[in-house]
Design a protein around this motif. Structure first.
Motif, PDB file in Angstrom:
ATOM      1  N   PHE A  72      32.507  14.421  36.578  1.00  0.00           N
ATOM      2  CA  PHE A  72      31.807  13.162  35.980  1.00  0.00           C
ATOM      3  C   PHE A  72      30.731  12.409  36.637  1.00  0.00           C
ATOM      4  O   PHE A  72      31.053  12.248  37.765  1.00  0.00           O
ATOM      5  N   GLU A  73      29.792  11.786  35.798  1.00  0.00           N
ATOM      6  CA  GLU A  73      28.632  11.206  36.500  1.00  0.00           C
ATOM      7  C   GLU A  73      29.063   9.620  36.799  1.00  0.00           C
ATOM      8  O   GLU A  73      28.707   9.117  37.744  1.00  0.00           O
ATOM      9  N   ARG A  74      29.796   9.062  35.966  1.00  0.00           N
ATOM     10  CA  ARG A  74      29.972   7.713  35.862  1.00  0.00           C
ATOM     11  C   ARG A  74      31.239   7.273  35.506  1.00  0.00           C
ATOM     12  O   ARG A  74      31.602   6.675  34.496  1.00  0.00           O
ATOM     13  N   PRO A  75      32.352   7.661  36.509  1.00  0.00           N
ATOM     14  CA  PRO A  75      33.752   7.278  36.112  1.00  0.00           C
ATOM     15  C   PRO A  75      34.043   5.789  36.468  1.00  0.00           C
ATOM     16  O   PRO A  75      33.289   5.289  37.059  1.00  0.00           O
ATOM     17  N   ALA A  76      35.142   5.494  35.825  1.00  0.00           N
ATOM     18  CA  ALA A  76      35.531   4.066  36.238  1.00  0.00           C
ATOM     19  C   ALA A  76      37.151   3.983  36.070  1.00  0.00           C
ATOM     20  O   ALA A  76      37.742   4.850  35.416  1.00  0.00           O
ATOM     21  N   LEU A  77      37.784   3.322  37.253  1.00  0.00           N
ATOM     22  CA  LEU A  77      39.042   3.224  36.975  1.00  0.00           C
ATOM     23  C   LEU A  77      39.675   1.763  36.441  1.00  0.00           C
ATOM     24  O   LEU A  77      39.126   0.655  36.957  1.00  0.00           O
TER      25      LEU A  77
ATOM     26  N   THR B 236      36.271  -4.501  23.169  1.00  0.00           N
ATOM     27  CA  THR B 236      35.553  -5.093  24.460  1.00  0.00           C
ATOM     28  C   THR B 236      35.692  -3.742  25.220  1.00  0.00           C
ATOM     29  O   THR B 236      34.656  -3.560  26.104  1.00  0.00           O
ATOM     30  N   LEU B 237      36.800  -2.836  25.395  1.00  0.00           N
ATOM     31  CA  LEU B 237      36.719  -1.671  26.097  1.00  0.00           C
ATOM     32  C   LEU B 237      35.750  -0.814  25.564  1.00  0.00           C
ATOM     33  O   LEU B 237      34.950  -0.409  26.527  1.00  0.00           O
ATOM     34  N   LEU B 238      35.389  -0.475  24.445  1.00  0.00           N
ATOM     35  CA  LEU B 238      34.206   0.447  24.051  1.00  0.00           C
ATOM     36  C   LEU B 238      33.046  -0.347  24.290  1.00  0.00           C
ATOM     37  O   LEU B 238      32.246   0.728  24.619  1.00  0.00           O
ATOM     38  N   ASP B 239      32.722  -1.422  24.173  1.00  0.00           N
ATOM     39  CA  ASP B 239      31.376  -2.048  24.428  1.00  0.00           C
ATOM     40  C   ASP B 239      31.343  -1.815  25.920  1.00  0.00           C
ATOM     41  O   ASP B 239      29.933  -1.759  26.440  1.00  0.00           O
ATOM     42  N   THR B 240      32.423  -2.249  26.851  1.00  0.00           N
ATOM     43  CA  THR B 240      32.109  -2.015  28.482  1.00  0.00           C
ATOM     44  C   THR B 240      31.936  -0.314  28.774  1.00  0.00           C
ATOM     45  O   THR B 240      30.763  -0.234  29.556  1.00  0.00           O
ATOM     46  N   VAL B 241      32.495   0.327  28.002  1.00  0.00           N
ATOM     47  CA  VAL B 241      31.967   1.969  28.141  1.00  0.00           C
ATOM     48  C   VAL B 241      30.688   2.219  27.804  1.00  0.00           C
ATOM     49  O   VAL B 241      29.920   2.833  28.500  1.00  0.00           O
ATOM     50  N   SER B 242      30.008   1.531  26.770  1.00  0.00           N
ATOM     51  CA  SER B 242      28.750   1.820  26.454  1.00  0.00           C
ATOM     52  C   SER B 242      27.594   0.988  27.343  1.00  0.00           C
ATOM     53  O   SER B 242      26.798   1.586  27.607  1.00  0.00           O
TER      54      SER B 242
ATOM     55  N   PHE C  40      28.147   0.297  30.397  1.00  0.00           N
ATOM     56  CA  PHE C  40      27.756   0.923  31.827  1.00  0.00           C
ATOM     57  C   PHE C  40      27.959   2.637  31.710  1.00  0.00           C
ATOM     58  O   PHE C  40      27.675   3.066  32.703  1.00  0.00           O
ATOM     59  N   ALA C  41      27.836   3.065  30.358  1.00  0.00           N
ATOM     60  CA  ALA C  41      27.654   4.482  30.282  1.00  0.00           C
ATOM     61  C   ALA C  41      28.637   5.190  30.923  1.00  0.00           C
ATOM     62  O   ALA C  41      28.277   6.187  31.454  1.00  0.00           O
ATOM     63  N   PHE C  42      29.849   4.714  30.970  1.00  0.00           N
ATOM     64  CA  PHE C  42      31.065   5.507  31.727  1.00  0.00           C
ATOM     65  C   PHE C  42      31.407   6.556  30.881  1.00  0.00           C
ATOM     66  O   PHE C  42      31.474   6.663  29.682  1.00  0.00           O
ATOM     67  N   ASP C  43      31.337   7.791  31.634  1.00  0.00           N
ATOM     68  CA  ASP C  43      31.887   8.989  30.815  1.00  0.00           C
ATOM     69  C   ASP C  43      33.333   9.445  31.181  1.00  0.00           C
ATOM     70  O   ASP C  43      33.907  10.460  30.483  1.00  0.00           O
ATOM     71  N   ALA C  44      33.813   8.827  31.833  1.00  0.00           N
ATOM     72  CA  ALA C  44      35.210   8.864  32.293  1.00  0.00           C
ATOM     73  C   ALA C  44      36.001   7.496  32.505  1.00  0.00           C
ATOM     74  O   ALA C  44      35.685   6.875  33.206  1.00  0.00           O
ATOM     75  N   CYS C  45      37.376   7.331  32.069  1.00  0.00           N
ATOM     76  CA  CYS C  45      37.820   5.944  32.314  1.00  0.00           C
ATOM     77  C   CYS C  45      39.372   6.363  32.849  1.00  0.00           C
ATOM     78  O   CYS C  45      40.179   6.985  31.979  1.00  0.00           O
ATOM     79  N   ILE C  46      39.682   6.211  33.984  1.00  0.00           N
ATOM     80  CA  ILE C  46      40.934   6.516  34.622  1.00  0.00           C
ATOM     81  C   ILE C  46      42.128   5.393  34.495  1.00  0.00           C
ATOM     82  O   ILE C  46      41.679   4.164  34.815  1.00  0.00           O
ATOM     83  N   GLY C  47      43.136   5.717  33.877  1.00  0.00           N
ATOM     84  CA  GLY C  47      44.127   4.719  33.447  1.00  0.00           C
ATOM     85  C   GLY C  47      45.377   5.237  34.162  1.00  0.00           C
ATOM     86  O   GLY C  47      45.959   6.346  34.339  1.00  0.00           O
TER      87      GLY C  47
END
Length: 299
Positions: A24-29, A115-121, A123-130
């Protein structure tokens, strides 16, 4: 030293984290300051140090969080020198004119999804690690390790990709994103045993302490500005700890004298009630409460 099952779980989680960084190009944890996300951060450090983590830490703050968890979250981010992004449900309520929760235990879990979906949009996150685990709740057990969300952030449990031979398919269309669960095969007990073995620091809220609570339907709920006290409520001072750290409005404590991780492991080994089953008020709304939230974009 002979390899044990914790080594196997650790190795799998590190492999998943590295696959996520590679695919992925823009993951987040997603990092709340709770024990599961703390475990994820520790695993990520093992996977990528001495370099920087290839993703920021992200927290969706409902405004109803336990202060002990928030303080730990901030201290850890500073100590590690890693980027921490915090977005607030209160801001979403104001900007989108949403209706805040009502009732005795007014949860913001449904609003947290916005809020989560807005944050994904944002920062253009393509993967969220949980840090979801399969033993938490039955809807969690339907997830794959790479779990695709559509362009609206929604999850369809009937459209799950096969994951044979530890091969994870991260290909997605524009607008889609993936939720990644590196500790999906861990249990609550596995997490605690790993925390003990690795000597990982935790917020004090996980250990026995005194707190003002009310008893509601056999659950001990912390007295806070976020719950509505009725005249019939009796406030008592009890010695408690928390098995999970959600919002103060929807997370119950358990009576405990456990002062160490070893004590906690002993308690968990003897219980037959799941972590969420014993302590999460919001999961009692219906048998499919978690699955309904997940379908709408909840983590």
């Amino acid at each position: 030293m002979p390899r044990d099952y914790l080594d196997t779980l650790e190795s799998e989680a590190i492999y998943i984290l590295r696959e996520t960084a590679a695919q992925f190009e823009r993951p987040a944890l997603l990092f709340s300051g709770g024990k599961d996300s703390i475990t994820l951060v520790h695993l990520a450090l093992k996977a990528f140090r001495p370099g920087r983590l290839p993703f920021p830490l992200v927290h969706i703050d409902t405004g109803h969080n336990f202060p002990e968890a928030l303080a730990f979250r901030d201290r850890l981010a500073v100590a590690l020198g890693e980027q921490l992004i915090v977005r607030y449900v209160e801001d979403t309520i104001q900007s989108k004119n949403l209706q805040d929760g009502t009732g005795k235990f007014a949860s913001r879990n449904a609003l947290q999804t916005h809020t989560l979906l807005d944050t994904v949009s944002e920062f253009a996150f393509d993967a969220c690690i949980g840090g979801a685990r399969r033993d938490e709740e039955k809807a969690r057990a339907k997830e794959r390790i790479f779990s695709v969300r559509d362009e609206f952030g929604q999850w369809n449990p009937k459209l799950q990709r096969p994951e044979l031979w530890q091969l994870y398919n991260g290909r997605i269309h524009k607008g889609e994103n993936v939720r990644v669960f590196p500790i999906s095969n861990w249990t609550e007990l596995d997490v605690w045993r790993y925390l003990e073995r690795e000597q990982i620091a935790l917020p004090s809220i996980y250990f026995a302490h005194e707190r003002d609570v009310i008893e509601y339907e056999s659950q001990l709920i912390a007295v806070s500005p976020f719950i509505r006290l009725d005249p019939s409520d009796q406030i008592t001072r009890r010695r408690v700890r928390y098995r999970t750290v959600g919002d103060m409005t929807c997370t119950a404590a358990v009576a405990s004298e456990a002062a160490t991780i070893a004590d906690i492991i002993g308690e968990i080994a003897c219980t037959r009630i799941s972590e969420r089953g014993e302590t999460r008020i919001d999961d009692r709304v219906s048998e499919a409460a978690m699955e309904d939230r997940k379908k709408n974009g909840y983590f």
